[in-house]
Design an enzyme around this catalytic site. Structure first.
Site, PDB file in Angstrom:
ATOM      1  N   ASP A   1       0.854  -1.186   0.000  1.00 17.72           N
ATOM      2  CA  ASP A   1       0.000   0.000   0.000  1.00 17.72           C
ATOM      3  C   ASP A   1       0.893   1.239   0.000  1.00 17.72           C
ATOM      4  O   ASP A   1       2.030   1.170  -0.466  1.00 17.72           O
ATOM      5  CB  ASP A   1      -0.926  -0.042   1.220  1.00 17.72           C
ATOM      6  CG  ASP A   1      -2.283   0.575   0.944  1.00 17.72           C
ATOM      7  OD1 ASP A   1      -2.350   1.806   0.788  1.00 17.72           O
ATOM      8  OD2 ASP A   1      -3.270  -0.170   0.888  1.00 17.72           O
TER       9      ASP A   1
ATOM     10  N   HIS B   1      -3.604   6.168   3.385  1.00 17.16           N
ATOM     11  CA  HIS B   1      -4.334   4.924   3.092  1.00 17.16           C
ATOM     12  C   HIS B   1      -3.661   3.682   3.665  1.00 17.16           C
ATOM     13  O   HIS B   1      -4.314   2.817   4.267  1.00 17.16           O
ATOM     14  CB  HIS B   1      -4.497   4.799   1.572  1.00 17.16           C
ATOM     15  CG  HIS B   1      -5.408   3.714   1.129  1.00 17.16           C
ATOM     16  ND1 HIS B   1      -4.961   2.467   0.755  1.00 17.16           N
ATOM     17  CD2 HIS B   1      -6.753   3.687   1.000  1.00 17.16           C
ATOM     18  CE1 HIS B   1      -5.990   1.723   0.397  1.00 17.16           C
ATOM     19  NE2 HIS B   1      -7.088   2.431   0.537  1.00 17.16           N
TER      20      HIS B   1
ATOM     21  N   VAL C   1      -7.241   1.893  18.169  1.00 18.44           N
ATOM     22  CA  VAL C   1      -7.600   1.021  17.060  1.00 18.44           C
ATOM     23  C   VAL C   1      -6.844  -0.297  17.188  1.00 18.44           C
ATOM     24  O   VAL C   1      -5.608  -0.325  17.210  1.00 18.44           O
ATOM     25  CB  VAL C   1      -7.259   1.675  15.709  1.00 18.44           C
ATOM     26  CG1 VAL C   1      -7.624   0.733  14.558  1.00 18.44           C
ATOM     27  CG2 VAL C   1      -7.985   3.006  15.556  1.00 18.44           C
TER      28      VAL C   1
ATOM     29  N   ALA D   1      -8.112  -8.142  -8.410  1.00 19.38           N
ATOM     30  CA  ALA D   1      -9.193  -8.932  -7.824  1.00 19.38           C
ATOM     31  C   ALA D   1      -9.754  -9.961  -8.793  1.00 19.38           C
ATOM     32  O   ALA D   1     -10.548 -10.813  -8.395  1.00 19.38           O
ATOM     33  CB  ALA D   1     -10.310  -8.006  -7.345  1.00 19.38           C
TER      34      ALA D   1
ATOM     35  N   VAL E   1      -6.588 -15.495  -5.902  1.00 23.98           N
ATOM     36  CA  VAL E   1      -6.635 -14.493  -4.834  1.00 23.98           C
ATOM     37  C   VAL E   1      -7.986 -14.559  -4.147  1.00 23.98           C
ATOM     38  O   VAL E   1      -8.988 -14.978  -4.741  1.00 23.98           O
ATOM     39  CB  VAL E   1      -6.368 -13.066  -5.372  1.00 23.98           C
ATOM     40  CG1 VAL E   1      -5.078 -13.005  -6.151  1.00 23.98           C
ATOM     41  CG2 VAL E   1      -7.543 -12.572  -6.205  1.00 23.98           C
TER      42      VAL E   1
ATOM     43  N   SER F   1     -11.277  -1.246   0.690  1.00 25.60           N
ATOM     44  CA  SER F   1      -9.899  -1.158   1.169  1.00 25.60           C
ATOM     45  C   SER F   1      -9.822  -1.507   2.642  1.00 25.60           C
ATOM     46  O   SER F   1      -8.781  -1.948   3.131  1.00 25.60           O
ATOM     47  CB  SER F   1      -9.351   0.255   0.960  1.00 25.60           C
ATOM     48  OG  SER F   1      -9.021   0.475  -0.376  1.00 25.60           O
TER      49      SER F   1
END
Length: 432
Positions: A74, A113, A132, A222, A227, A275
């Site tokens: 990322d 991100h 978190v 994707a 995957v 995401s």
């Protein structure tokens, strides 16, 4: 108590339209440290509804992901947040503009991100009940920073190839890719890279993309066979309208709305998008790998899809939910029969069927001499005969005597003729 934070996350173009599957808007909850509510409960931890709703807290009674590595390919994982203290084992940059440890956020508008994604997968929290916390809070993270569009000096296709190879070579058990190309096809160079991950027993989790950011159908990676593609649902478990897309390659669905993540500067934000759904599933994969270290990647994926809760009976529902809503507790503890193949398909078979076959090298001939046995003697040649052609006997006994007789007859005739002429001439001579 909260304030709005607009995150204008633009699409990037690299060869084809390449975008990160990110929310169009993020809402800041509060910066860390987070004050408790009047009831004494931490507001950030309270906002993480998926921990209870999807069996994650129950799965923690068995494992919290210790010993498993999750590679986050990322925009980089920030250094500042307390949620990442002790979480990042190693990192790298493949964009050409980040830092060598992958901890410097890359990108002008989407730099946060990678940290949001990482915090959902394996954030440590800021205390036992605060901050978190990720789905696999004892798993280790590998930070691999990539860049999109002008934020990188290298092509996106090459970055992904290098990112996957580095992740596999540095011990990744799970790879999370919360990004999409918005097109179903992928560069041929990705064939080898993704197969490299599969051959090394790595679970690859990919986000399906978001309609809200322009993804109208599931795009690569994707669409790559093998995957585990993750679609998104809202808090009620219904397919998200903007924060997900649809397609036949979706494997499972997970929350993609009202998510919580931590930014590189420590700010906690609420955000939407697959995401975020993808790292939730990547975290579940880490829990399964920790609880069942004897299982290969194919069976880890199989446990996740077979224990998911199906949604709807209409075939069209498969396009929205795949096998259904993930259940972390069931994936970790349920009795699931083993399989011999990845339920999400085989990239190797796809390449063999749809890529142009590579020419095989011709076998080289041996340079050693070979002894050849002598040939048999040739048969006596018999000339072809014809009744129209004279043979030896015909010439000896027929043609030759006839020729001699004919010649003699001619000579006799000539002699007679000469004699007759002399007689005639003699008769014409006048007497004296």
């Amino acid at each position: 108590m909260t304030r709005r934070l607009l995150a204008a996350l633009a699409s990037a173009a690299v060869a084809t339209t390449l975008v990160v599957g990110v929310p169009a808007m993020a809402q800041a909850v509060t910066p860390n440290p987070t004050p408790p509510s009047s009831s004494g409960e931490d507001e950030v931890r309270k906002a993480q509804y998926w921990l209870d709703d999807y069996g994650i807290a129950e799965a923690w009674q068995t494992t919290r992901g210790e010993g498993v590595k999750i590679a986050i390919i990322d925009t980089g994982i920030g250094r500042a947040p307390a949620e990442f203290d002790g979480a990042v084992a190693a990192g790298t940059d493949v964009s050409g503009v980040g830092s060598s440890d992958g901890r410097t956020p890359v990108g002008a508008v989407d730099a946060d991100h990678g940290s949001w994604v990482a915090s959902l997968a394996a954030g440590r929290g800021t205390g036992p009940e605060t901050g978190v916390i990720g789905v696999a809070p004892e798993a280790q993270l590998l930070a691999v920073s990539v860049g999109f569009g002008s934020s990188a000096t290298r092509s996106f296709a090459d970055q992904i190839v290098d990112a996957i190879h580095w992740s596999v070579d540095h011990g990744a058990d799970v790879i999370n890719m919360s990004l999409t190309t918005n097109v179903p096809d992928w560069p041929e160079s990705w064939d080898e890279a993704f197969q490299y991950a599969f051959d090394h027993d790595v679970v690859v989790v990919v986000a399906a993309g978001n309609r809200g950011s322009g993804t109208t159908r599931v795009g690569a990676p994707a669409t790559i066979p093998g995957v585990l593609t993750v679609g998104g649902v809202d808090r009620a478990g219904k397919a998200s309208v903007d924060a997900s897309t649809q397609g036949i390659t979706i494997g499972v669905t997970a929350p993609s709305e009202e998510l919580v993540g931590v930014s590189p500067d420590g700010t906690v934000v609420s955000w939407d998008g697959t995401s975020g759904a993808a790292p939730i599933v990547a975290g579940i994969a880490a829990l399964v790998r920790a609880a069942h270290p004897d299982l290969d990647a194919d069976n880890v994926i199989n446990r996740i899809v077979k224990t998911a809760h199906p949604v709807g009976a209409d075939p069209a529902d498969k396009l929205l939910y795949g096998f259904g809503l993930v259940d972390a507790a069931a994936a970790v503890s349920a009795d699931v029969a083993r399989v011999d193949a990845n339920p999400m398909g085989s990239l190797k078979d796809w390449v063999r069927l749809y890529r142009r076959a590579q020419s095989q090298p011709q076998p080289t001939e041996s340079a050693a001499s070979v002894e050849v046995p002598p040939l048999p003697k040739a048969d006596t040649v018999t000339r072809a005969s014809s009744p129209l052609l004279p043979d030896r006997d015909t010439v000896l006994y027929g043609t030759l005597p006839l020729t001699l007789l004919t010649a003699a007859a001619i000579l006799v005739a000539l002699g007679v003729t000469a004699a007759v002429r002399r007689i005639r001439l003699a008769s014409r001579t006048p007497s004296r």
